[in-house]
Design a protein around this motif. Structure first.
Motif, mmCIF file in Angstrom:
data_model
loop_
_atom_site.group_PDB
_atom_site.id
_atom_site.type_symbol
_atom_site.label_atom_id
_atom_site.label_comp_id
_atom_site.label_asym_id
_atom_site.label_seq_id
_atom_site.Cartn_x
_atom_site.Cartn_y
_atom_site.Cartn_z
ATOM 1 N N ARG A 148 110.755 -11.022 68.201
ATOM 2 C CA ARG A 148 110.115 -10.659 69.534
ATOM 3 C C ARG A 148 109.324 -11.868 69.644
ATOM 4 N NH1 ARG A 148 109.503 -6.220 72.331
ATOM 5 N NH2 ARG A 148 110.357 -4.292 71.534
ATOM 6 N N LEU A 149 108.543 -12.613 68.900
ATOM 7 C CA LEU A 149 107.732 -13.761 69.243
ATOM 8 C C LEU A 149 108.630 -14.763 69.566
ATOM 9 C CD1 LEU A 149 105.176 -13.667 66.320
ATOM 10 C CD2 LEU A 149 104.697 -13.090 68.567
ATOM 11 N N SER A 150 109.866 -15.024 69.250
ATOM 12 C CA SER A 150 110.798 -15.845 69.619
ATOM 13 C C SER A 150 111.137 -15.505 71.123
ATOM 14 C CB SER A 150 112.092 -15.885 68.671
ATOM 15 O OG SER A 150 111.940 -16.078 67.371
ATOM 16 N N ARG A 151 111.464 -14.190 71.603
ATOM 17 C CA ARG A 151 111.618 -13.945 72.736
ATOM 18 C C ARG A 151 110.331 -14.200 73.652
ATOM 19 N NH1 ARG A 151 114.410 -9.430 70.693
ATOM 20 N NH2 ARG A 151 112.696 -8.092 70.826
ATOM 21 N N ALA A 152 109.357 -14.101 73.286
ATOM 22 C CA ALA A 152 108.011 -14.506 73.758
ATOM 23 C C ALA A 152 107.996 -15.905 73.993
ATOM 24 C CB ALA A 152 106.801 -14.045 73.051
ATOM 25 N N ALA A 169 103.835 -6.036 71.866
ATOM 26 C CA ALA A 169 104.856 -5.143 71.493
ATOM 27 C C ALA A 169 104.910 -5.632 69.920
ATOM 28 C CB ALA A 169 106.025 -5.028 72.083
ATOM 29 N N ALA A 170 105.114 -6.988 69.694
ATOM 30 C CA ALA A 170 105.348 -7.519 68.378
ATOM 31 C C ALA A 170 104.381 -7.207 67.444
ATOM 32 C CB ALA A 170 105.416 -9.178 68.494
ATOM 33 N N VAL A 171 102.948 -7.357 67.864
ATOM 34 C CA VAL A 171 102.050 -7.031 66.756
ATOM 35 C C VAL A 171 102.063 -5.586 66.630
ATOM 36 C CG1 VAL A 171 99.513 -7.071 66.599
ATOM 37 C CG2 VAL A 171 100.538 -8.956 67.643
ATOM 38 N N CYS A 184 95.965 -9.112 75.935
ATOM 39 C CA CYS A 184 97.373 -8.927 76.443
ATOM 40 C C CYS A 184 97.206 -7.848 77.582
ATOM 41 C CB CYS A 184 98.384 -8.486 75.139
ATOM 42 S SG CYS A 184 98.926 -9.766 74.133
ATOM 43 N N ASP A 185 96.408 -6.687 77.173
ATOM 44 C CA ASP A 185 96.438 -5.643 78.120
ATOM 45 C C ASP A 185 95.936 -5.989 79.590
ATOM 46 O OD1 ASP A 185 97.506 -3.704 76.682
ATOM 47 O OD2 ASP A 185 95.565 -3.009 75.769
ATOM 48 N N PHE A 186 94.859 -7.072 79.417
ATOM 49 C CA PHE A 186 94.303 -7.327 80.658
ATOM 50 C C PHE A 186 95.234 -8.339 81.381
ATOM 51 C CE2 PHE A 186 91.934 -10.857 82.926
ATOM 52 C CZ PHE A 186 91.533 -9.938 83.794
ATOM 53 N N ALA A 187 95.921 -9.476 80.616
ATOM 54 C CA ALA A 187 96.854 -10.290 81.419
ATOM 55 C C ALA A 187 98.150 -9.652 82.206
ATOM 56 C CB ALA A 187 97.339 -11.284 80.151
ATOM 57 N N ARG A 188 98.529 -8.646 81.550
ATOM 58 C CA ARG A 188 99.787 -7.855 82.036
ATOM 59 C C ARG A 188 99.340 -7.117 83.342
ATOM 60 N NH1 ARG A 188 101.190 -3.358 78.299
ATOM 61 N NH2 ARG A 188 102.957 -2.911 79.425
ATOM 62 N N PHE A 189 98.375 -6.797 83.716
ATOM 63 C CA PHE A 189 98.084 -6.143 84.896
ATOM 64 C C PHE A 189 97.179 -7.242 85.758
ATOM 65 C CE2 PHE A 189 99.310 -3.016 82.214
ATOM 66 C CZ PHE A 189 100.410 -2.409 82.798
ATOM 67 N N ALA A 190 96.700 -8.368 85.240
ATOM 68 C CA ALA A 190 95.995 -9.311 86.189
ATOM 69 C C ALA A 190 96.461 -9.666 87.374
ATOM 70 C CB ALA A 190 95.465 -10.379 85.148
ATOM 71 N N PRO A 191 95.837 -9.982 88.381
ATOM 72 C CA PRO A 191 96.246 -10.154 89.749
ATOM 73 C C PRO A 191 96.755 -11.663 89.556
ATOM 74 C CG PRO A 191 93.781 -9.819 89.900
ATOM 75 C CD PRO A 191 94.283 -9.306 88.335
ATOM 76 N N ALA A 192 96.209 -12.490 88.982
ATOM 77 C CA ALA A 192 96.444 -13.962 88.718
ATOM 78 C C ALA A 192 96.627 -14.352 87.390
ATOM 79 C CB ALA A 192 95.536 -14.791 89.338
#
Length: 592
Positions: A491-495, A513-515, A559-567
């Motif tokens: 998963r980290l490789s895909r990241a 998801a990896a963690v 991660c949670d914040f960055a997934r739905f952050a507007p920028a």
């Protein structure tokens, strides 16, 4: 006097022992409200109080009528005079699945061989603002389910879309309940990884609309079928009171310091009326395909020697459920051997319509010379748009063969090509014995004894490997622990690939998801139910260092914040999150 000095400590010891033996445990349950509307959270708190330190506690209860989040755990110690009290609180957030009156409890708890239970609690859930009314401005945020057909035939595609309508900015949006589709064969068309919104006017009110999920449904039987509801949980800004202070006004619009509350948003259930396929006019060749298709048939070569194969390629492509497209009936001419087809399938989605292609390759072998005719192939399907059956028919196929199978030497089931000698397929007899040379005895070879010694080692290695395989198949926890590091690495490789491509939301989703899946695999837990608080509690119980738990909290929150952050943030933030994920996984691997 001596007797008095001995008696006093003895009495104190007896009193202390009796006090310890009389340690009491109180188990209570409470809610922050007993009446709520649909989508409104109810906080259920289970409180365990004891005059002894509490270990791991797991209450037993049934909350099948609610969506459950949590628990959030807190522990405190209080000292009054010389008495010490330990309290453990487990807080769950409940969202009712439907309106009605429900009774939760009694909750049960077993500790030190004793069983405790709370009093039952009755909750009244009233119907809130429906999604149908929300478009008229009564609700600033809701989930709406829409189907492109309210009536369909068996096997016809029905596309159902779940969209988030909002006029206030939601945060921490996550799926809480996925819909069920009983009576349908399903194919996912789209699942949101981040909020990607567009503007839409509903009931004269403009909304931001973010697609959440789109799925293609194919009814498998006639009747009225229910399309399940989808629920998401998120945080929305808390409405300020009229008497708000200066700080309330200053932080009101701030996404970090402004007050917010958690809500559950749930779509309404849809009803799809499914019509049976008509019996009238149903062709004999019909096998259940519904949609729109094309047929092409090709035979190569058409001129062969008797006993040589001919490949008949039958291609069916179009829109519809390709699993319903079955091999066509091929009526081989007399003197032609026909073999079962090899099937190749390709799925594709075009403009939201599911379809694809199915290729059937038949092998035909003429067993005699002459002109052999294969009748036209027929494929029948039902067109739901025209409400009628259609039959596609190919041109007849003519094969010219020369000679006969007996002349070509195929009495053993082989063609001429099968018995060609190539290279060293045949070892010829050598008449000159001197050419063979003088051989040596096998047992005098060094490699012979090396091989003999290696055989026992290989046997024991095989036993160890078989034991490992049996344990992988029978012990789920062991199998998940063994694969945890590899799955996290993949998963980290895909990241890393997503990091190079600059796709921020997908990158943070893959790191998260990896963690989480690494922790779930190492501890044999369900990854779907792991939250930041649950992870922290479980890892603390495993004596994981506080620094590692703090790093895990920081990573998941980021991660949670960055997934739905507007920028998106700068690339250095993504690289730092990637490094932190690797450090967290390495640290957890040593302790769990």
């Amino acid at each position: 006097m001596v007797n008095v000095r001995l008696t006093i400590p003895l009495v104190l010891w007896v009193l202390a022992a009796s006090s310890a033996a009389a340690a009491t445990i109180q188990f209570e349950a409470s809610v922050d409200r007993t009446r709520a509307s649909e989508g409104e959270p109810i906080r259920l708190t289970l409180r365990i109080t004891s005059d002894e330190q509490l270990g791991q506690v797991t209450p037993d209860f049934d909350l099948k009528d609610f969506h459950v989040e949590g628990p959030a755990t807190s522990t405190r110690m209080e000292m009054r005079n010389t008495n010490i009290t330990f309290t453990r609180e487990l807080t769950y957030v409940l969202y009712a699945k439907q309106p009605g009156t429900f009774t939760i409890g009694p909750m049960q708890l077993e500790m030190d061989g004793e069983r405790y239970q709370t009093k039952p609690i009755t909750l009244e859930i009233v119907r809130g603002t429906s999604s149908a009314q929300a478009g008229q401005g009564e609700n600033p945020i809701f989930v709406l389910a829409r189907a492109d057909h309210e009536r369909a035939y068996v096997g016809q595609q029905v596309t159902v879309s779940y969209d988030l309508f909002y006029r206030i900015q939601p945060r921490n949006v996550s799926f809480n309940k996925l819909p069920t589709f009983v009576g349908f064969w399903t194919e996912d068309l789209f699942i949101a990884q981040q909020l990607d919104s567009h503007q839409e006017v509903r009931g004269g009110v403009p909304f931001n609309v973010a697609p959440l999920r789109r799925v293609a449904l194919f009814p498998t039987s006639a009747g009225t079928h229910a399309v399940g509801t989808l629920a998401v949980s998120c945080d929305i800004p808390q409405q300020r009171s009229r008497r708000g202070g200066v700080l309330d006004d200053f932080f009101a619009g701030d996404p970090f310091f402004g007050r917010s509350r958690s809500v559950l948003l749930q779509s309404e259930e849809l009803q799809i009326e499914v019509l049976p396929l008509p019996e009238q006019g149903r062709p004999a060749e019909f096998t259940g395909a519904v949609g729109r298709f094309q047929l092409s048939v090709e035979a190569q070569p058409t001129q062969v020697a008797a006993g040589d194969p001919v490949t008949l390629r039958v291609l069916v492509e179009g829109e519809g459920n390709m699993a319903a497209v079955q091999p066509l009936q091929v009526d081989a001419a007399a003197g032609v051997k026909l073999y079962d087809p090899k099937i190749e399938e390709e799925e594709r989605i075009t403009n939201g319509v599911y379809g694809g292609r199915r290729l059937f390759e038949y092998i035909l072998i003429p067993e005699q010379g002459g002109t052999l005719n294969i009748p036209p192939l027929r494929f029948a399907y039902f067109d739901p748009h025209q409400a009628r059956y259609e039959v596609l028919e190919s041109d007849p196929i003519t094969i010219h063969s020369e000679g006969s199978a007996e002349e070509e030497g195929v009495s053993y089931g082989l063609s001429r090509r099968d018995i060609e000698a190539v290279g060293e397929d045949i070892r010829y007899i050598k008449p000159d014995v001197e050419v063979l040379g003088a051989g040596s005895m096998l047992y005098s070879s060094y490699w012979f004894w090396t091989l003999q010694g290696a055989l026992p080692l290989a046997f024991f290695a095989l036993l160890v490997w078989q034991r490992h395989q049996r344990r992988l198949q029978g012990d789920v926890a062991y199998a998940r622990q063994r694969r945890a590091k590899g799955e996290a690495g993949r998963r980290l490789s895909r990241a890393d690939g997503l990091l190079a491509a600059g796709t921020e939301a997908e990158f943070y989703g893959e790191v998260r998801a990896a963690v989480l899946e690494f922790v779930a695999d190492r501890l044999n837990l369900a990854a779907a139910g792991l939250t930041i608080e649950v992870c922290a509690e479980v890892l603390a119980a495993r004596q994981v260092e506080a620094e590692t738990i703090a790093a895990l909290r920081d990573l998941l929150t980021r991660c949670d914040f960055a997934r739905f952050a507007p920028a998106g943030g700068p690339p250095t933030d993504r690289a730092a999150a990637r490094r932190l994920a690797e450090e967290v996984i390495a640290g957890l691997e040593k302790r769990i």
